[in-house]
Scaffold this active site. Structure first.
Site, short mmCIF file in Angstrom:
data_model
loop_
_atom_site.label_atom_id
_atom_site.label_comp_id
_atom_site.label_asym_id
_atom_site.label_seq_id
_atom_site.Cartn_x
_atom_site.Cartn_y
_atom_site.Cartn_z
N GLU A 21 15.40 12.84 24.28
CA GLU A 21 14.06 12.47 24.74
C GLU A 21 13.98 12.16 26.23
O GLU A 21 12.95 12.43 26.85
CB GLU A 21 13.54 11.27 23.94
CG GLU A 21 13.30 11.54 22.46
CD GLU A 21 12.12 12.47 22.19
OE1 GLU A 21 11.30 12.66 23.09
OE2 GLU A 21 12.06 13.03 21.07
N SER A 32 -6.31 -19.59 -29.61
CA SER A 32 -5.40 -20.56 -30.23
C SER A 32 -4.28 -21.04 -29.32
O SER A 32 -3.54 -21.95 -29.70
CB SER A 32 -4.78 -19.97 -31.49
OG SER A 32 -5.81 -19.61 -32.37
#
Lengths: 151, 786
Positions: free
Chosen positions: B199, B479
């Site tokens: 790069e 319940s």
């Protein structure tokens, strides 16, 4: 063997501390000096190692890390009443009397037949109550610390 | 062109008019003046622009350097002898952590498996209790347990070995970027070499732009007839990455140029390089951008950057040019070619020896087959963690300070729960002829005594996040509420024992502020007088309602509160049968309190928080509160164990092992809208809800729906049996099943029943000494204990 001695040492230091402190108060009814914890706190090497580690950290004054090690041991053996008892003692030292009481009660719930440990827990509960200003509650607890040792 | 011709014509027309010359001179002067004026403003504007850009790029740079997401970790796996774990599970854990199977385990994060024996070299990791160095050890697994653990270098047993925890999530800055920060001093040298080679070879020499580099890149690319090198410097690329568009205009180029020069003027090369390493865009996962090499390494290889080898580093560097085009998962051939090109450039520029590259070139890409799922899964759990954190931290600190958050999540349990929910719901829909994807579910799993949350499932699709039913769905619990009623009664041992008669005859209850309440039993029948424990085992609504009214609705509501239901419950009797919406996580808290003998431990998902540097910031210690006396809770637990033997959950022992002695409760709301199951083993508490988001009936009971998910989950988790310890104030006596009077163990039909000391029956049945027992009582008990 060395680790056992260390365990005893730890127990006695705390017990001594507690007894000394209760002595400073205006003589609440006190049980006999609790005997040290049973020699084998756990069948598991790993738990023994972690308790050793906690004691070392405690000796170095690092209570936060000692508590973390005890919690680590509790993750492995969550129903071991001795570990809960030790955590209760540590919270007591840190001045967290509410937690000290709850943790000692938890230890008791898991040790229905261990009179020695129950007595130590009640002693601790009594002390925590006394320090947080609950004199009557403290006396009750100290009385139970004694009565659980009677056959 | 057209305009110019027109202008020429105009000038030509003016030429003969000499009188106009003076005017023209004035005009020229004016023009010059105007031009100067314009130039001045232009310059001023340019200066202003430069100053502005200079400030902007600095702000951006500083901001970028510090916006670090908080990282969330699962529990670390602690290995010790006796731990329940099988080889498959250990291998899965190691894979998830990115450990590589290798013959030589000299490097960190490698392991070698031979049957049930694992040689492992762990990574070093900074835990909340300090740095733990990498270590080599051997684990043996036999029969679903760790049978031996020793350090590799010596023969001695090792009591405990802790693997580093799995990263399960991050709390990101608002703009959906993810990042795992790396420091320039810590990254592998080959990464920098590759980067410079391909790069920006003059990076350490130029001042932000590199005309020579640009020229060389052009020349190289022309010669190769393809884009080999990029022309812009790392600094320019970094600037470009600050702004997420890839617009290619002259204006943008100019801005980039100014900013690059500005960055170079203000910062050191290594600071710029570090920012680049952490900023560069390297891929996409869903709507989340992968920025920086640290995260890219995790994303593509499942390992930290420091562990990557030359060929892997070269691949990452090669991808900069086009993360999508060179995506190694989607376009492996392109990616491979690009990687090898990077390797060649590295040799060409003398960064690495030809021999090393030759080996690297032969290696496969080495990317994991899929993007790591651990970060996208666990969304419901991470959501819970975030909510706990938001009580203690500012949102912006969570998003930017790089906090390390250690949680209690157990990936093994979480996977089991997710899998159970997914597969069982699909199966239920198939069996019951329900529309596909109509069912939803939530699950919460915690440890019994420590209250640590091991798993949370917020719905059947875990990847998308979305509605977290475990935390936010308030559904009628049916319940599941009943244990609060029975506990309230059992806390009055002078009035109620587990054998007390409870009236199950029809009831109409009227109270102010609520419509008349007429509870019905599930079987639409009334059972007359029933022993208290049977009323709960078979979940009789009327008996429970009557019992609750006897002890008082306020007291029952107080019990709910003590057990850990934090929301305010309406003071109506119907609450006792669960006609109130409660979230699964609150239900889990309630059952944790019951499971741990009455000691409520506020459910915790976080153990500790560290700063980005590893300094402890906060611990979340284990806290315990005694919510109920252990005696009555013990009695209740024994009844709940019978629920899962002979009661509404009687199918459970067939689904799991009967030796687990599970205590549990089914829950079904009106018209089968909600199916619940809450239960506990020796080590775990789990709650499952199944229903529809639109609250329409699903036709499932608690046992038919939620309990199936629950048992699927537990079968994978392999919990420990529930062995209750009778507290000191509890005594167990043998009673005659026919009469409920004291009996000897050898008496026919004698059963063992627990009582709070002093509340056990005192009269003996005729089996012991022959005494007359009332016939009515005898018949009544006979009915229940046959």
């Amino acid at each position: 063997m060395v680790s056992l001695v260390r365990q005893y040492f730890f127990s006695w230091v705390i017990v001594g501390l507690l007894v000394g402190l209760t002595g400073c108060a205006t003589a609440p009814p006190r049980g006999p000096v609790p005997a040290p914890e049973p020699a084998t706190v756990s069948q598991k090497n790993v738990v023994v190692a972690l308790l050793d580690q906690a004691q070392g950290e405690h000796r170095r004054g690092d209570t936060a890390r000692a508590a973390a090690s005890l919690e680590r041991a509790l993750r492995i053996e969550p129903r071991n009443p001795v570990i809960w008892h030790r955590l209760a003692r540590l919270r007591m030292e840190q001045g967290d009397y509410a937690q000290a009481q709850s943790l000692a009660a938890k230890s008791n719930a898991l040790a229905p037949t261990d009179a020695q440990l129950r007595s130590q827990n009640w002693q601790l509960i009594g002390e925590a109550r006394r320090r947080s200003g609950d004199r009557r509650g403290a006396e009750e607890a100290f009385a139970r610390a004694q009565s659980v040792l009677e056959p | 062109m057209a305009r110019r011709t027109k202008a020429k014509k105009k000038t030509a027309a003016r030429r003969p008019k000499r009188a106009a010359r003076g005017r023209r001179r004035t005009k020229a002067r004016n023009t010059r003046k105007f031009l100067l004026f314009a130039l001045f403003w232009l310059l001023l504007a340019a200066v202003a622009a430069v100053v502005y850009l200079d400030r902007a790029v600095q702000t951006k740079f500083e901001g970028k350097r510090w916006a670090l997401p908080a990282h969330i970790y699962a529990r670390p796996l602690e290995l010790y002898e006796g731990l329940r774990l099988n080889a498959h599970e250990l291998a899965a854990e190691l894979e998830a952590l990115g450990y590589r199977s290798a013959a030589d385990t000299g490097r960190p994060a490698t392991y070698r498996r031979r049957g049930g024996e694992f040689h492992i070299t762990s990574r070093s990791f900074r835990f909340w209790d300090g740095e733990q160095a990498a270590r080599r050890f051997v684990v043996r697994l036999d029969d679903q347990h760790v049978s031996a653990l020793r350090a590799q270098d010596d023969r001695g047993a090792l009591p405990l070995a802790r693997l580093e925890p799995l990263l399960i999530g991050s709390i990101h800055p608002a703009h959906h970027e993810d990042r795992t920060l790396v420091r320039v001093d810590d990254v592998p040298e080959n990464l920098i070499s590759a980067l410079l080679a391909i790069e920006d070879r003059n990076f350490y020499r130029h001042f932000g732009v590199d005309p020579r580099g640009l020229a060389r890149a052009l020349w190289t690319n022309l010669r190769a007839r393809r884009a080999v090198q990029g022309g812009s410097t790392l600094t320019q690329q970094l600037v470009k990455n600050f702004y997420l568009t890839s617009e290619r205009t002259l204006r943008r180029k100019l801005i980039e140029l100014v900013m690059a020069l500005s960055l170079e003027a203000h910062y050191q090369k290594d600071e710029i390089l570090e920012a680049y390493l952490n900023e560069i865009y390297l891929g996409q996962r869903g709507n989340r951008a992968i920025h920086g090499f640290g995260l890219a390494s995790q994303f593509y290889f499942g390992r930290p950057l420091q562990e990557l080898e030359l060929h892997e580093l070269a691949l990452l560097v090669g991808m900069i040019k086009g993360p999508s085009y060179y995506n190694p998962r989607r376009n492996p051939e392109r990616a491979l070619a690009r990687r090898n090109l990077v390797l060649e450039e590295m040799v060409a520029q003398g960064f690495v020896a030809e021999a090393d590259v030759a080996k690297a070139r032969e290696r496969p890409l080495g990317v994991t087959t899929q993007a790591l799922t651990q970060k996208t899964a666990h969304t419901a759990f991470v959501d819970f963690v975030r909510r706990q954190l938001q009580r203690d931290y500012r949102e912006e600190d969570l998003r930017s300070e790089g906090l390390q958050i250690f949680t209690t999540l157990d990936p093994r349990v979480q996977h089991a729960a997710e899998h159970a929910v997914r597969s069982r719901l699909t199966a239920l829909e198939g069996q019951r002829g329900l529309p596909a994807d109509s069912l939803q579910a939530a699950a919460v799993v915690t440890t019994t005594d420590n209250g640590e949350v091991l798993a949370i499932v917020g719905g059947r699709d875990q990847t998308g996040g979305g509605f977290n039913r475990a935390l936010d769905a308030r559904r009628a619990i049916g319940s599941l509420a009943k244990p609060a009623v029975y506990l309230t009664a059992l806390q009055r041992p002078n009035r109620f024992t587990v054998l007390s008669a409870v009236d199950d005859s029809p009831l109409v209850w009227k109270e102010r502020g609520a419509p008349p309440w007429e509870p019905q039993n599930f079987d639409q029948r009334s059972h007359g007088d029933v022993p208290l424990r049977e009323a709960l085992i078979h979940s009789y609504n009327i008996a429970t309602a009557r019992l609750g009214l006897q002890v008082g609705v306020t007291d029952v509501i107080d019990t709910f509160r003590r057990l850990g239901i934090e929301q305010d419950l309406p003071p109506f009797a119907s609450v006792m049968l669960g006609a109130v919406g409660i979230t699964p996580v609150e239900v889990a808290q309630m059952y944790q309190t019951l499971a741990s003998g009455g000691f409520r431990v506020p459910l915790r998902a976080i153990r500790a928080v560290l700063t980005v540097d590893g300094a402890p910031l906060q611990r979340y210690p284990l806290a315990v509160e005694q919510a109920a006396a252990p005696g009555p809770v013990y009695l209740l637990s024994t009844i709940l164990q019978d629920v899962a033997r002979t009661g509404t959950a009687a199918a459970l022992p067939k689904l799991l092992s009967p030796e687990l002695n599970i205590a549990g409760k089914t829950g079904t709301s009106d018209e089968f809208r909600d199916s619940w199951f809450a239960g506990y083993t020796g080590d775990l508490v789990a709650v499952v809800w199944v229903g529809r988001d639109d609250n329409k009936p699903v036709g499932l009971t608690g046992a038919g729906g939620a309990m199936r998910v629950w048992s699927d989950m537990m079968r994978r988790v392999r919990p420990t049996p529930l062995l209750l310890t009778p507290p000191a104030d509890v005594q167990t006596v043998w009673v005659d099943a026919e009469t409920g009077l004291l009996a000897a163990p050898e008496c026919a039909g004698a059963v063992e029943v627990a009582f709070i000391k002093g509340s056990a029956p005192t009269q003996s049945s005729d089996c012991v000494p022959p005494t007359a027992s009332p016939d009515r009582l005898r018949r009544w008990f006979k009915k229940w204990f046959r």
